[in-house]
Design a protein around this motif. Sequence first.
Motif, PDB file in Angstrom:
ATOM      1  N   LEU A 118       0.916  -1.210  -0.032  1.00 17.74           N
ATOM      2  CA  LEU A 118      -0.055  -0.018   0.046  1.00 17.74           C
ATOM      3  C   LEU A 118       0.856   1.036   0.062  1.00 17.74           C
ATOM      4  O   LEU A 118       1.853   1.535   0.895  1.00 17.74           O
ATOM      5  N   LYS A 125       4.045   0.278   2.363  1.00 19.54           N
ATOM      6  CA  LYS A 125       3.893  -0.433   3.452  1.00 19.54           C
ATOM      7  C   LYS A 125       3.451  -1.811   2.960  1.00 19.54           C
ATOM      8  O   LYS A 125       2.392  -1.699   2.198  1.00 19.54           O
ATOM      9  N   ILE A 127       1.319  -4.932   3.569  1.00 14.10           N
ATOM     10  CA  ILE A 127       0.263  -5.112   4.399  1.00 14.10           C
ATOM     11  C   ILE A 127      -0.460  -6.611   3.908  1.00 14.10           C
ATOM     12  O   ILE A 127      -0.400  -6.835   2.905  1.00 14.10           O
ATOM     13  N   ILE A 129      -4.402  -8.098   4.063  1.00 13.30           N
ATOM     14  CA  ILE A 129      -5.995  -7.622   4.050  1.00 13.30           C
ATOM     15  C   ILE A 129      -6.849  -9.002   4.169  1.00 13.30           C
ATOM     16  O   ILE A 129      -6.766  -9.510   3.042  1.00 13.30           O
ATOM     17  N   PHE A 146      -9.621  -2.923   7.014  1.00 13.04           N
ATOM     18  CA  PHE A 146      -8.436  -3.085   7.601  1.00 13.04           C
ATOM     19  C   PHE A 146      -8.037  -1.883   8.459  1.00 13.04           C
ATOM     20  O   PHE A 146      -8.720  -0.748   8.193  1.00 13.04           O
ATOM     21  N   THR A 148      -5.115   0.877   9.560  1.00 12.67           N
ATOM     22  CA  THR A 148      -3.880   1.423   9.330  1.00 12.67           C
ATOM     23  C   THR A 148      -3.312   2.486  10.221  1.00 12.67           C
ATOM     24  O   THR A 148      -4.292   3.143  11.000  1.00 12.67           O
ATOM     25  N   GLN A 149      -2.041   2.848  10.474  1.00 14.69           N
ATOM     26  CA  GLN A 149      -1.694   3.976  11.581  1.00 14.69           C
ATOM     27  C   GLN A 149      -1.192   5.038  10.564  1.00 14.69           C
ATOM     28  O   GLN A 149      -0.524   4.898   9.609  1.00 14.69           O
ATOM     29  N   ASP A 152       2.609   5.459   9.826  1.00  8.72           N
ATOM     30  CA  ASP A 152       3.177   4.484   9.050  1.00  8.72           C
ATOM     31  C   ASP A 152       3.397   5.181   7.603  1.00  8.72           C
ATOM     32  O   ASP A 152       4.311   4.545   6.985  1.00  8.72           O
ATOM     33  N   ASN A 168      -4.913   5.642  14.665  1.00  8.02           N
ATOM     34  CA  ASN A 168      -5.469   4.390  13.642  1.00  8.02           C
ATOM     35  C   ASN A 168      -6.533   4.890  12.799  1.00  8.02           C
ATOM     36  O   ASN A 168      -7.593   5.511  13.294  1.00  8.02           O
ATOM     37  N   SER A 170      -9.633   3.535  10.147  1.00  8.46           N
ATOM     38  CA  SER A 170     -10.268   2.361   9.775  1.00  8.46           C
ATOM     39  C   SER A 170     -10.625   2.624   8.271  1.00  8.46           C
ATOM     40  O   SER A 170     -11.054   3.271   7.775  1.00  8.46           O
TER      41      SER A 170
END
Length: 182
Positions: A118, A125, A127, A129, A146, A148-149, A152, A168, A170
Amino acid sequence: MNKILPLLLLFTFFIKVPKKNSQFIARQGQVTFFSYTSVENIEAKNNQVLSIIDIDKKEIAISMLMRAFVFKKDLMYEHFNESYIESDMYPKANFEGEILDFDKSITGEQTRIIRGTLTIHGISKEIDIKTKIENSNGSYLLTGDFITQVKDFDIKIPQILASNIAKNISIKFRFQYKPYEK
């Protein structure tokens, strides 16, 4: 009979049987994100997401314009694009991945992991899913979500606003694929 067999074999060699297309496209996929904050929740939706899957190769690619996200408030849209995502420098987010253990012969529903990269805000990054895949009447529907932060993807949040922005995010997605016609 012996003379006809070689002729028949030669004839079948030159006939091209149309191959079933293994590529599918979603031109108006949907991606939404949600961030809970104590001050005000942040939510946006993008209905202009392009995605292609190749069922035989078990590959998927997704591309979306960051400015296509729609917010409830214009100020949120402005802050998202100018201050956080910096859409002028990073206009797109992309994902490229592989659908693990996918079986194209299964009709109905199967849940699989999509593993890939992604890229948001110029940062990539890896990931995984969890994705629900529905095969129905020659088309596919992929849905999932999923977390993610923000950190990141090197998205800078001013210290004064840090308590108002969730760490975070969503993310939910829905892609309705149809056979890709070249």
